[in-house]
Scaffold this active site. Structure first.
Site, mmCIF file in Angstrom:
data_model
loop_
_atom_site.group_PDB
_atom_site.id
_atom_site.type_symbol
_atom_site.label_atom_id
_atom_site.label_comp_id
_atom_site.label_asym_id
_atom_site.label_seq_id
_atom_site.Cartn_x
_atom_site.Cartn_y
_atom_site.Cartn_z
ATOM 1 N N HIS A 76 -12.229 -0.767 -9.013
ATOM 2 C CA HIS A 76 -11.578 -2.040 -9.322
ATOM 3 C C HIS A 76 -11.654 -2.824 -8.003
ATOM 4 O O HIS A 76 -11.116 -2.357 -6.986
ATOM 5 C CB HIS A 76 -10.125 -1.780 -9.745
ATOM 6 C CG HIS A 76 -9.352 -3.000 -10.154
ATOM 7 N ND1 HIS A 76 -8.205 -2.932 -10.907
ATOM 8 C CD2 HIS A 76 -9.550 -4.320 -9.911
ATOM 9 C CE1 HIS A 76 -7.730 -4.154 -11.120
ATOM 10 N NE2 HIS A 76 -8.528 -5.008 -10.506
ATOM 11 N N GLN A 128 -15.121 -2.484 0.132
ATOM 12 C CA GLN A 128 -16.051 -1.408 -0.191
ATOM 13 C C GLN A 128 -16.454 -1.666 -1.631
ATOM 14 O O GLN A 128 -15.747 -1.313 -2.562
ATOM 15 C CB GLN A 128 -15.364 -0.057 0.018
ATOM 16 C CG GLN A 128 -15.029 0.174 1.500
ATOM 17 C CD GLN A 128 -14.011 1.266 1.720
ATOM 18 O OE1 GLN A 128 -12.981 1.294 1.068
ATOM 19 N NE2 GLN A 128 -14.300 2.155 2.660
ATOM 20 N N ASN A 174 0.811 -1.188 0.000
ATOM 21 C CA ASN A 174 0.000 0.000 0.000
ATOM 22 C C ASN A 174 0.858 1.257 0.000
ATOM 23 O O ASN A 174 1.854 1.335 0.704
ATOM 24 C CB ASN A 174 -0.792 -0.030 1.312
ATOM 25 C CG ASN A 174 -2.226 0.251 1.115
ATOM 26 O OD1 ASN A 174 -2.559 1.234 0.488
ATOM 27 N ND2 ASN A 174 -3.066 -0.618 1.627
ATOM 28 N N HIS A 204 -11.293 -4.613 -4.689
ATOM 29 C CA HIS A 204 -10.117 -4.861 -3.847
ATOM 30 C C HIS A 204 -10.535 -5.160 -2.427
ATOM 31 O O HIS A 204 -11.458 -4.555 -1.893
ATOM 32 C CB HIS A 204 -9.115 -3.702 -3.895
ATOM 33 C CG HIS A 204 -9.681 -2.351 -3.593
ATOM 34 N ND1 HIS A 204 -10.493 -1.664 -4.477
ATOM 35 C CD2 HIS A 204 -9.557 -1.533 -2.514
ATOM 36 C CE1 HIS A 204 -10.819 -0.492 -3.962
ATOM 37 N NE2 HIS A 204 -10.280 -0.395 -2.758
ATOM 38 N N HIS A 218 -9.381 -5.154 1.420
ATOM 39 C CA HIS A 218 -8.420 -4.648 2.394
ATOM 40 C C HIS A 218 -8.156 -5.714 3.450
ATOM 41 O O HIS A 218 -9.099 -6.286 4.002
ATOM 42 C CB HIS A 218 -8.987 -3.414 3.126
ATOM 43 C CG HIS A 218 -9.117 -2.187 2.283
ATOM 44 N ND1 HIS A 218 -8.103 -1.278 2.147
ATOM 45 C CD2 HIS A 218 -10.148 -1.718 1.544
ATOM 46 C CE1 HIS A 218 -8.504 -0.280 1.361
ATOM 47 N NE2 HIS A 218 -9.744 -0.521 0.982
#
Lengths: 197, 197
Positions: free
Chosen positions: B126, B115, B59, B128, B130
């Site tokens: 896109h 999300q 990240n 993803h 977390h």
């Protein structure tokens, strides 16, 4: 992988369930039975889907309409405790239920979240996936839903534990250098290669 | 299921990547290549695992140490856009990476969150996941991590959109009746049965 918590063979026999109706094959809920969610009993009437290894149930205190939970049938606190079969079965049920909720609520988005362990805000030591249908403008600030999620507990008499230490202010968080990121990625790559050898 | 966004066949050719090293078979990162994350390019040095259909990368702005992202390789905004194979592959990579992070950081817990769509706070269209390792006491209030997650964006110059409408105060949320829950569950049960027929 060992199984310290085998599934209860007769989950409703000593339960506090309020629903003790006899089986009626005309009622589609009657192939279901009460289930355990940690120390709680989920009455079969609250359960709307059950696969070989997982179940989906509605919420005593939904944060938004359609806020439901998916759990493995086996009572284990962490996703790491699940077998790969249990884990995959659970996520495929999440997918199926999310599709149903999307159509039913015309949801444009979802929060899908697991608080995997107590330090992550888990209120019941039994793996569960929150599915929260969202529509544009349903919360004043988008992150209010996370605050509501944090406050979520299966019953209103449950007090949530608070933990301590400062969170950095957002303005103090800056983009990292690419060298830092490359170094971190190299470490993870090595560790993954070791663990899958 | 149609595939409106086929994977880019040459993701780094016109990229803004800073890493354009030649292939060196002694370097374990060299079977990787730059990848697309929405409109961003993730340099291969930031990617630490790549499966047939998914990838894991570090990240630019981690919220906690070990905060990483898992994405499908194909650029699609929603989990519903993924094929079952892509979806399952992604969640199995989440599981593998979580195990690695647990050992590396001695994490006692994780927040695992998607999300899934703009109205859910998604910053990059896109898919993803977390993964956020947690330890007891890392955040002053546990839900501060959600606020940080809400503020998360791949770059500090990205402004997050705010949405509107009141969130009910926690004290105003009360336990529902079991009849209400049974009715909701019956609706979902019926809808699921219709959709899988």
């Amino acid at each position: 992988m060992t199984n310290p918590h085998p599934p209860p063979s007769s989950s409703s026999s000593s339960s506090t369930s309020f629903l003790l109706s006899s089986v009626d094959s005309s009622n589609p809920s009657d192939h279901l039975e009460d289930m355990r969610f940690g120390r709680f009993v989920i009455p079969k009437a609250s359960i709307f889907s059950r696969t070989a290894l997982s179940a989906a149930f509605v919420n005593l205190r939904p944060i938004v309409p359609g806020h439901v939970l998916i759990m493995p049938q086996r009572i284990v606190p962490l996703m790491a405790d699940l077998t790969t079969e249990e884990y995959t079965d659970m996520w495929l049920l999440v997918r199926q239920v999310q599709g149903m909720l999307q159509r039913h609520y015309n949801a444009t988005a979802f929060n899908v979240a697991v608080q995997d362990g107590r330090a992550a805000g888990q209120s019941v030591p039994h793996v569960h996936v929150h599915i929260l249908p969202r529509t544009k403008g349903d919360f004043q600030r988008n992150d209010d839903i996370y605050e509501a999620l944090e406050e979520w507990a299966p019953r209103i008499d449950m007090v949530k534990e608070r933990t301590s230490i400062d969170v950095p202010d957002d303005k103090d968080r800056v983009d990292r250098t690419l060298d830092m990121m490359a170094e971190e990625a190299a470490t993870y790559r090595r560790l993954l290669e070791q663990s899958t050898r």
